[in-house]
Design a protein around this motif. Structure first.
Motif, PDB file in Angstrom:
ATOM      1  N   ILE A   1     -67.587   7.144 -15.422  1.00 45.57           N
ATOM      2  CA  ILE A   1     -68.600   7.173 -16.477  1.00 45.57           C
ATOM      3  C   ILE A   1     -68.610   8.538 -17.168  1.00 45.57           C
ATOM      4  O   ILE A   1     -68.655   8.639 -18.386  1.00 45.57           O
ATOM      5  CB  ILE A   1     -70.002   6.844 -15.893  1.00 45.57           C
ATOM      6  CG1 ILE A   1     -70.066   5.350 -15.538  1.00 45.57           C
ATOM      7  CG2 ILE A   1     -71.113   7.198 -16.871  1.00 45.57           C
ATOM      8  CD1 ILE A   1     -71.327   4.921 -14.845  1.00 45.57           C
ATOM      9  N   LEU A   2     -68.483   9.592 -16.375  1.00 42.95           N
ATOM     10  CA  LEU A   2     -68.530  10.937 -16.953  1.00 42.95           C
ATOM     11  C   LEU A   2     -67.357  11.195 -17.895  1.00 42.95           C
ATOM     12  O   LEU A   2     -67.473  11.938 -18.852  1.00 42.95           O
ATOM     13  CB  LEU A   2     -68.577  11.991 -15.843  1.00 42.95           C
ATOM     14  CG  LEU A   2     -69.906  12.086 -15.091  1.00 42.95           C
ATOM     15  CD1 LEU A   2     -69.791  13.042 -13.921  1.00 42.95           C
ATOM     16  CD2 LEU A   2     -71.041  12.531 -16.010  1.00 42.95           C
ATOM     17  N   LYS A   3     -66.223  10.550 -17.607  1.00 40.30           N
ATOM     18  CA  LYS A   3     -65.024  10.756 -18.421  1.00 40.30           C
ATOM     19  C   LYS A   3     -65.251  10.429 -19.893  1.00 40.30           C
ATOM     20  O   LYS A   3     -64.746  11.103 -20.770  1.00 40.30           O
ATOM     21  CB  LYS A   3     -63.883   9.875 -17.885  1.00 40.30           C
ATOM     22  CG  LYS A   3     -62.894  10.631 -17.010  1.00 40.30           C
ATOM     23  CD  LYS A   3     -61.726   9.727 -16.666  1.00 40.30           C
ATOM     24  CE  LYS A   3     -60.947  10.283 -15.483  1.00 40.30           C
ATOM     25  NZ  LYS A   3     -60.029   9.288 -14.934  1.00 40.30           N
ATOM     26  N   VAL A   4     -65.982   9.328 -20.129  1.00 38.78           N
ATOM     27  CA  VAL A   4     -66.139   8.877 -21.508  1.00 38.78           C
ATOM     28  C   VAL A   4     -67.238   9.631 -22.259  1.00 38.78           C
ATOM     29  O   VAL A   4     -67.387   9.483 -23.464  1.00 38.78           O
ATOM     30  CB  VAL A   4     -66.449   7.360 -21.577  1.00 38.78           C
ATOM     31  CG1 VAL A   4     -65.278   6.552 -21.038  1.00 38.78           C
ATOM     32  CG2 VAL A   4     -67.719   7.025 -20.828  1.00 38.78           C
ATOM     33  N   THR A   5     -67.988  10.472 -21.542  1.00 36.76           N
ATOM     34  CA  THR A   5     -69.140  11.100 -22.184  1.00 36.76           C
ATOM     35  C   THR A   5     -68.748  12.134 -23.235  1.00 36.76           C
ATOM     36  O   THR A   5     -69.571  12.541 -24.023  1.00 36.76           O
ATOM     37  CB  THR A   5     -70.057  11.780 -21.143  1.00 36.76           C
ATOM     38  OG1 THR A   5     -69.285  12.763 -20.450  1.00 36.76           O
ATOM     39  CG2 THR A   5     -70.619  10.783 -20.170  1.00 36.76           C
ATOM     40  N   SER A   6     -67.491  12.571 -23.230  1.00 32.90           N
ATOM     41  CA  SER A   6     -67.098  13.577 -24.214  1.00 32.90           C
ATOM     42  C   SER A   6     -66.375  12.952 -25.413  1.00 32.90           C
ATOM     43  O   SER A   6     -65.785  13.652 -26.217  1.00 32.90           O
ATOM     44  CB  SER A   6     -66.226  14.634 -23.546  1.00 32.90           C
ATOM     45  OG  SER A   6     -65.096  14.032 -22.963  1.00 32.90           O
ATOM     46  N   GLN A   7     -66.424  11.626 -25.501  1.00 34.77           N
ATOM     47  CA  GLN A   7     -65.801  10.958 -26.647  1.00 34.77           C
ATOM     48  C   GLN A   7     -66.470  11.388 -27.956  1.00 34.77           C
ATOM     49  O   GLN A   7     -67.654  11.658 -27.982  1.00 34.77           O
ATOM     50  CB  GLN A   7     -65.927   9.434 -26.489  1.00 34.77           C
ATOM     51  CG  GLN A   7     -64.908   8.835 -25.541  1.00 34.77           C
ATOM     52  CD  GLN A   7     -65.121   7.351 -25.344  1.00 34.77           C
ATOM     53  OE1 GLN A   7     -66.007   6.769 -25.943  1.00 34.77           O
ATOM     54  NE2 GLN A   7     -64.293   6.747 -24.506  1.00 34.77           N
ATOM     55  N   PRO A   8     -65.689  11.422 -29.038  1.00 28.26           N
ATOM     56  CA  PRO A   8     -66.277  11.819 -30.321  1.00 28.26           C
ATOM     57  C   PRO A   8     -67.367  10.848 -30.756  1.00 28.26           C
ATOM     58  O   PRO A   8     -67.272   9.643 -30.527  1.00 28.26           O
ATOM     59  CB  PRO A   8     -65.079  11.788 -31.280  1.00 28.26           C
ATOM     60  CG  PRO A   8     -64.008  11.009 -30.600  1.00 28.26           C
ATOM     61  CD  PRO A   8     -64.248  11.118 -29.142  1.00 28.26           C
ATOM     62  N   GLY A   9     -68.401  11.397 -31.369  1.00 26.23           N
ATOM     63  CA  GLY A   9     -69.505  10.562 -31.854  1.00 26.23           C
ATOM     64  C   GLY A   9     -70.558  10.290 -30.801  1.00 26.23           C
ATOM     65  O   GLY A   9     -71.606   9.706 -31.073  1.00 26.23           O
ATOM     66  N   MET A  10     -70.279  10.715 -29.579  1.00 23.95           N
ATOM     67  CA  MET A  10     -71.199  10.461 -28.472  1.00 23.95           C
ATOM     68  C   MET A  10     -72.380  11.449 -28.542  1.00 23.95           C
ATOM     69  O   MET A  10     -72.178  12.633 -28.780  1.00 23.95           O
ATOM     70  CB  MET A  10     -70.430  10.659 -27.158  1.00 23.95           C
ATOM     71  CG  MET A  10     -71.091  10.125 -25.920  1.00 23.95           C
ATOM     72  SD  MET A  10     -71.243   8.327 -25.886  1.00 23.95           S
ATOM     73  CE  MET A  10     -69.590   7.801 -25.405  1.00 23.95           C
ATOM     74  N   ILE A  11     -73.584  10.941 -28.384  1.00 24.82           N
ATOM     75  CA  ILE A  11     -74.744  11.838 -28.263  1.00 24.82           C
ATOM     76  C   ILE A  11     -74.793  12.325 -26.822  1.00 24.82           C
ATOM     77  O   ILE A  11     -74.915  11.548 -25.879  1.00 24.82           O
ATOM     78  CB  ILE A  11     -76.052  11.121 -28.663  1.00 24.82           C
ATOM     79  CG1 ILE A  11     -75.992  10.761 -30.165  1.00 24.82           C
ATOM     80  CG2 ILE A  11     -77.266  11.993 -28.364  1.00 24.82           C
ATOM     81  CD1 ILE A  11     -77.226  10.050 -30.688  1.00 24.82           C
ATOM     82  N   ALA A  12     -74.659  13.645 -26.661  1.00 26.24           N
ATOM     83  CA  ALA A  12     -74.412  14.213 -25.333  1.00 26.24           C
ATOM     84  C   ALA A  12     -75.698  14.594 -24.614  1.00 26.24           C
ATOM     85  O   ALA A  12     -76.150  15.724 -24.689  1.00 26.24           O
ATOM     86  CB  ALA A  12     -73.495  15.429 -25.462  1.00 26.24           C
ATOM     87  N   PHE A  13     -76.280  13.645 -23.896  1.00 23.89           N
ATOM     88  CA  PHE A  13     -77.390  13.965 -22.988  1.00 23.89           C
ATOM     89  C   PHE A  13     -76.842  14.191 -21.569  1.00 23.89           C
ATOM     90  O   PHE A  13     -77.610  14.395 -20.643  1.00 23.89           O
ATOM     91  CB  PHE A  13     -78.416  12.814 -22.941  1.00 23.89           C
ATOM     92  CG  PHE A  13     -79.217  12.621 -24.206  1.00 23.89           C
ATOM     93  CD1 PHE A  13     -79.146  13.531 -25.249  1.00 23.89           C
ATOM     94  CD2 PHE A  13     -80.073  11.527 -24.333  1.00 23.89           C
ATOM     95  CE1 PHE A  13     -79.894  13.352 -26.419  1.00 23.89           C
ATOM     96  CE2 PHE A  13     -80.830  11.346 -25.487  1.00 23.89           C
ATOM     97  CZ  PHE A  13     -80.739  12.255 -26.537  1.00 23.89           C
ATOM     98  N   ALA A  14     -75.517  14.109 -21.428  1.00 23.20           N
ATOM     99  CA  ALA A  14     -74.909  14.184 -20.097  1.00 23.20           C
ATOM    100  C   ALA A  14     -74.449  15.591 -19.739  1.00 23.20           C
ATOM    101  O   ALA A  14     -74.063  15.852 -18.613  1.00 23.20           O
ATOM    102  CB  ALA A  14     -73.724  13.221 -20.009  1.00 23.20           C
ATOM    103  N   GLY A  15     -74.487  16.497 -20.697  1.00 17.92           N
ATOM    104  CA  GLY A  15     -73.935  17.836 -20.474  1.00 17.92           C
ATOM    105  C   GLY A  15     -74.803  18.698 -19.586  1.00 17.92           C
ATOM    106  O   GLY A  15     -75.850  18.275 -19.072  1.00 17.92           O
ATOM    107  N   GLY A  16     -74.345  19.929 -19.392  1.00 17.12           N
ATOM    108  CA  GLY A  16     -75.117  20.882 -18.616  1.00 17.12           C
ATOM    109  C   GLY A  16     -74.952  22.266 -19.212  1.00 17.12           C
ATOM    110  O   GLY A  16     -75.226  23.271 -18.574  1.00 17.12           O
ATOM    111  N   SER A  17     -74.458  22.288 -20.452  1.00 18.46           N
ATOM    112  CA  SER A  17     -74.180  23.575 -21.105  1.00 18.46           C
ATOM    113  C   SER A  17     -75.438  24.122 -21.751  1.00 18.46           C
ATOM    114  O   SER A  17     -76.280  23.362 -22.215  1.00 18.46           O
ATOM    115  CB  SER A  17     -73.140  23.387 -22.206  1.00 18.46           C
ATOM    116  OG  SER A  17     -71.950  22.903 -21.674  1.00 18.46           O
ATOM    117  N   PRO A  18     -75.538  25.433 -21.802  1.00 18.46           N
ATOM    118  CA  PRO A  18     -76.621  26.022 -22.586  1.00 18.46           C
ATOM    119  C   PRO A  18     -76.382  25.754 -24.078  1.00 18.46           C
ATOM    120  O   PRO A  18     -75.283  25.380 -24.476  1.00 18.46           O
ATOM    121  CB  PRO A  18     -76.515  27.508 -22.262  1.00 18.46           C
ATOM    122  CG  PRO A  18     -75.141  27.727 -21.742  1.00 18.46           C
ATOM    123  CD  PRO A  18     -74.708  26.436 -21.140  1.00 18.46           C
TER     124      PRO A  18
END
Lengths: 396, 396
Positions: free
Chosen positions: B20-37
């Motif tokens: 599941i995490l693999k696809v989270t960086s696909q273009p156009g994805m709204i990223a609520f899965a990240g952990g970056s500042p």
């Protein structure tokens, strides 16, 4: 408050030579004990320009999290460079960028060994790697080195005697501290032995590009048809060590495990650091830079060897290395090495006692390691003359 | 060619949530899965200026080998800052600079645990640390968290049940993923329990400075009269993560072991990286920068919480965090979490399934972790609306 250390760390003995090494950085000391590349060889202007470009054009890209495998353009640049220069194939292998070369040894040991497993290595060998292996609870099996690298007959015996060996660790080019280079025949023989015994070879090559004489030899990794060689390369000696960028060429089958090991170690190597190195490939001629710095190392290596021949010929013998940073100097049998090293310190010349590189660093050893890249030309001459002075006092 | 992995690595299961995490960086994805500042919070101009100064004034100093403990001026700056801001005493402790915060967990586990030893941690907890502990063969003992952090009664029980526990791992401020903050009473109680049972506490504090509401609480390290707390701080969230500079405050008695562990891991952290951070303290007002970026995080945290209240109130509940990067959202019992996460992906909204943070990531779990620092304000609103859309489909 009691601090119970891990099984592995509670077995780490304090180094017998640490006390001597402590004083080697005192002011006024002639530093033959270092292991740093020559600071004159750093491409300072280039690093400054590249860093400024990166942080002007797209600073965010250099400051966000990166991926554990490494910055993709750098991985590609290193691959292309290794294919061209080292004839390494990436059909069955891939690249992982690491935070300095030592991290390759650390990741390899984490992924491939369990406490008590044996690692076969040259004896003497690089203290940093030996300590890394020790810190994972591995048992070190030393194989002595001849003038042309590891003794293959003894390697064969060591493999036979240690069926729990997980890999062979070798610094094939300009070994640290031995200065020796593994001959082409021995490279082939080592690979064959690894194949017959289903062993992995960890080929550590930090100095390979610092060749000052003779012809380059193919890396063991370039002969690796099975995917049994992990190759460790580094930018510490050809660019600069403080930047902490190195790489491992890893058989594809174990890349996932290496990636996890990298992730749990430090997530990824600094992005700015990786971008500087990657752009260095894009905008400069790295191979030309290397031939330039080889001149510096050639001059200094020859200077130190010539001085040793001239002033210390009657009590020191050594194999003139064809590159690298070190001379492995054997003292006349009548000289007590530790005594001589202490005497040298009084003369403000710091060398590393050879015992530091031994598996049992309390065993008798009549070698010292000399580094020619850190001191100036002037200090090389002065230091070697002092080495001859000090020996006279010992004989009184 | 057979690849026998180490005992520890052969036990590492592939993560159930990795796909599941693999696809989270696909273009156009709204990223609520990240952990970056938030990249808007990076002091880009400052980093550029500092880096340029360092590489102009004395480039060699930034490119040579450093010492394993870290760049001395940075260690001093961090010490002064921690004394002033966190009331941490350095009478019985010292600082080691690390290559990112994860390395503190790695060094601690290396130095203090042996395979099979237990580590007591919050459950859920940061997947990176859990994987680090797992990679050393440690057994994870989870203690559930209340709205004010780890449940102390259950912690007491866990200690009783696991006499082989080596340390308690806690993210006391704005826990990842829980978003909870350990209350002052519980901090004291945890320290007392550690004392009674001669346990070490590993206090991981990457988010402590990202407080957006309420009053700062004293760190457990600031209460540490015995030298039983290892405190992990980081510049990843207040400066930038790609620079990979963090630090450990370590009881003096185990500093030598930590230094060896650091040495065999990566020798030292990049010198330029450390110098940039050190000069940042010298030339800028770090605390002022932190209050500035707190505004960004306050705005985004409140925006996401408000949107969740407005659009998802009927199926999501959560404790509004007082800082950090994450919201730990509990789904209505009738919702099958994995199904919902997949449905969200179809709507191009990426969240992390809560199971990723559990010790057994195959056990049922009806939480998801939401990150508000990576997406734009616009995407926070859009994404939360889509979360409400997706739930309707599930109910059909």
């Amino acid at each position: 408050m009691s601090y119970k250390l891990s099984d592995n760390f509670s077995k780490m003995k304090p180094s017998a030579t640490r006390e001597i090494l402590k004083v080697t950085s005192q002011p006024g000391m002639i530093a033959f004990a270092g292991g740093s590349p020559d600071t004159d060889a750093f491409p300072c202007e280039e690093v400054k320009k590249l860093s400024s470009q990166i942080l002007s054009e797209n600073p965010v890209s250099a400051l966000v999290y990166g991926v554990s495998e490494g910055y993709e353009p750098l991985r590609e640049n290193v691959k292309k460079w290794l294919i061209k220069n080292e004839n390494i194939s990436f059909e069955n292998s891939d690249i992982i960028i690491t935070s300095g070369g030592t991290q390759v040894m650390d990741l390899s040991t984490r992924v491939l060994t369990s406490p008590g497993d044996a690692i076969i290595c040259e004896e003497p060998s690089f203290i940093g790697s030996l300590n890394c292996f020790r810190s994972h609870g591995c048992r070190l099996v030393g194989v002595e080195i001849d003038d042309d690298g590891m003794n293959i007959r003894k390697l064969e015996q060591a493999i036979k005697d240690n069926p729990d060996a997980r890999f062979i660790y070798t610094i094939a080019n300009f070994q640290n501290p031995g200065g020796t280079t593994l001959s082409i025949e021995k490279r082939k023989a080592m690979y064959e032995l690894a194949r017959e015994n289903d062993l992995i070879i960890l080929e550590d090559d930090p100095y390979g590009r610092l060749r000052t004489a003779g012809k380059s030899l193919p890396s063991i990794k370039s002969m690796d048809t099975d995917g049994r060689v992990i190759y460790a390369g580094s930018f510490s000696k050809i660019l600069a060590p403080g930047i902490r960028v190195a790489y491992a060429v890893v058989p594809k089958a174990i890349v996932p495990a290496f990636t996890i090991a990298k992730q749990v170690s430090d997530v990824h190597t600094g992005v700015l650091n990786q971008m500087i190195v990657s752009r260095w490939f894009d905008e400069y001629d790295v191979d030309k830079h290397i031939s330039e710095i080889q001149k510096i190392y050639r001059r200094k290596l020859n200077l130190m060897c010539d001085c040793l021949d001239k002033y210390c010929n009657d009590f020191i013998s050594f194999v003139r290395p064809e590159g690298g940073l070190f001379i492995w100097a054997k003292l006349d049998e009548k000289i007590e090495m530790t005594e001589y090293v202490k005497r040298l310190l009084e003369h403000k010349v710091a060398v590393v006692p050879g015992s530091a590189f031994m598996i049992d660093d309390t065993a008798p050893c009549n070698y010292i390691r000399l580094n020619f890249s850190t001191p100036s030309d002037e200090n090389i001459i002065k230091g070697v003359k002092l080495m001859a002075e000090a020996i006279k006092e010992l004989r009184i």
